[in-house]
Design an enzyme around this catalytic site. Structure first.
Site, short mmCIF file in Angstrom:
data_model
loop_
_atom_site.label_atom_id
_atom_site.label_comp_id
_atom_site.label_asym_id
_atom_site.label_seq_id
_atom_site.Cartn_x
_atom_site.Cartn_y
_atom_site.Cartn_z
N THR A 133 43.68 27.72 46.88
CA THR A 133 42.71 28.56 46.15
C THR A 133 43.12 28.75 44.69
OG1 THR A 133 41.91 30.83 46.01
CG2 THR A 133 44.00 30.55 47.08
N ASP A 134 42.15 29.05 43.84
CA ASP A 134 42.47 29.36 42.44
C ASP A 134 43.18 30.70 42.30
OD1 ASP A 134 40.31 31.03 43.00
OD2 ASP A 134 39.09 30.40 41.29
N GLU A 135 43.14 31.53 43.36
CA GLU A 135 43.75 32.87 43.27
C GLU A 135 45.26 32.81 43.09
OE1 GLU A 135 42.41 35.91 45.85
OE2 GLU A 135 40.33 35.21 45.80
N TYR A 158 47.07 38.09 50.16
CA TYR A 158 46.41 36.81 50.47
C TYR A 158 46.85 35.73 49.48
CZ TYR A 158 42.85 33.15 50.11
OH TYR A 158 42.22 31.94 50.01
N LYS A 162 49.09 32.28 49.99
CA LYS A 162 48.61 30.92 49.68
C LYS A 162 49.55 30.26 48.66
CE LYS A 162 45.33 29.08 50.93
NZ LYS A 162 45.05 28.24 52.14
#
Ligand code: NAD
Ligand code: DAU
Length: 352
Positions: A133-135, A158, A162
């Site tokens: 993810t970009d997060e 989260y 990741k």
């Protein structure tokens, strides 16, 4: 017709089900094995149209169970793995981080170990493709984009889980030579999106005349991509990406949450034949998410230049399609919003 056996983890979830469908339909010579634990977010109804396809197999199991994985890898001669299984909702990670560490970090390591063991005789032609993810890059200010070189700076349990799994995947590439690939994508939207996430939650609340909760002042920005465009990017990268590399995937489509919700309200008024402004009256500003990232925006220039990928839909068109899908699939929505969802919703929104 080329033949391969591919393990897709998390294939009963939102993005996973689109990836499974694409691969099953596009590659009749491949055997696609969908491994999913069927948590609250996994739903076999997402795959009803392909469940009897001769090249598709579903296996219920947990990526944290190494004994189970060992048996699975001895049953199937996997050439590749596309790893999507994860706990994926930021708000749940704030209230219950351990599940995220277990599945996203330890589960990923169990899979890496199994792939390494099963393929140790010969890594050629094999691929471990990790969907991220970009997060992991944290939050942008008002300017700039995340590139593949952006520093990791996760803020939620989260995104930290990741980020941790991304580092471990890279470590297995650098240490053991495992042929890995990672992509980091922005916010997806489309059919089969679980209604705990902003867009399907808002569609469902507007339809049932419930308040539409907007966190904080609604100024946070996300970069939205139609889920089928993400699945196409995954197909391209699985077949043509370079091992050891990272690719960013994004929609070039930034929206402030409040503007997105206002657009959705307009579409819903029209679709439901309500006077303009009816849905917007449901917008309710609520307590902000802890550690809420301000802005995500992806530079997907590498993927576009190297492999010619482009998002296919304008956002308004994609959002209309999405609303039509939800309004036409009330049985699906009712199925996933009964039971545990009611409890979750109460816990999550009653206090805000
Ligand atoms: P989702 O929550 O809809 O689906 C996750 C799936 O994984 C479910 O089917 C669930 O049953 C399964 N699962 C969970 N724990 C498992 C376990 N221990 N063993 C086996 N299966 C398990 O998630 P999603 O939104 O489809 O996201 C899929 C992947 O893409 C995730 O890795 C996520 O981090 C990543 N991602 C999501 C987005 C997005 O906008 N949704 C964007 C970028 C990246
Ligand atoms: O950027 C990619 C990520 O996008 C994925 O890695 C995650 O798995 C996925 O869930 C998504 O994370 P977000 O936190 O951005 O998505 P969510 O739909 O939960 O929230 C989108 C924005 O809307 C965010 O700024 C928080 C806000 N929001 C969310 C909900 C659920 C609200 O204002 N109200 C809400 O009720």
């Amino acid at each position: 017709m080329s033949t391969r056996t591919i393990l897709i983890t998390g294939g009963a979830g939102f993005i996973g089900s689109h990836v499974v469908r694409l691969f099953v339909n596009k590659y009749p010579g491949y055997t696609i094995v969908n491994l999913d634990k069927l948590t609250y977010a996994g739903n076999l109804a997402n795959l009803i149209d392909i469940e009897h396809a001769p090249n598709y197999r579903f296996v219920k199991g947990d990526i944290c169970d190494s004994g189970f994985l060992k048996n699975l890898f001895s049953e199937f001669p996997f050439d590749g793995i596309i790893h999507l299984a994860a706990e994926s909702h930021v708000d749940r990670s704030i209230s219950n981080p351990m599940e995220f560490i277990m599945t996203n970090v330890l589960g990923t390591v169990h899979l890496l170990n199994e792939a390494r063991h099963a393929w140790k005789a010969d890594f050629s032609g094999k691929r471990f493709y990790h969907i991220s993810t970009d997060e992991v890059y944290g939050s942008l200010g008002t300017e700039g984009y995340f590139t593949e070189e952006s520093r990791y700076d996760p803020h939620s349990p989260y995104s930290a889980s990741k980020a941790s799994s991304d580092h471990l995947v890279r470590a297995y590439h650098d240490t053991y030579g495992l042929p890995t690939l990672i992509s980091n994508c922005s916010n997806n939207y489309g059919s089969y999106h679980f209604p705990e996430k902003l867009i399907p939650l808002a569609i469902n609340n507007i339809r049932t005349n419930k308040p539409v909760p907007v966190y904080g002042n609604g100024e946070n920005i996300r970069d939205w991509l139609f889920v089928e465009d993400h699945a196409r990017a995954i197909d391209l990268l699985y077949h043509k990406g370079k091992n050891g590399e990272t690719y960013n995937i994004g929609g070039h489509n930034e929206w402030k949450n409040i503007d997105l919700i206002r657009l959705l309200c307009k579409i819903m008024d029209r679709k439901l034949g309500r006077p303009d402004g009816t849905s917007a009256a449901l917008i309710t500003f609520v307590k902000d998410r802890a550690g809420h990232d301000l802005r995500y925006a992806i530079d997907s220039g590498k993927l576009q230049k190297e492999l010619g990928w482009q998002p296919s839909l304008q956002f308004e068109e994609g959002l209309e399609k999405t609303v039509d899908w939800y309004l036409g699939h009330q049985d699906w929505v009712d199925g996933v919003t009964s039971g545990e969802y009611q409890y979750y919703y109460q816990q999550q929104y009653e206090q805000r």
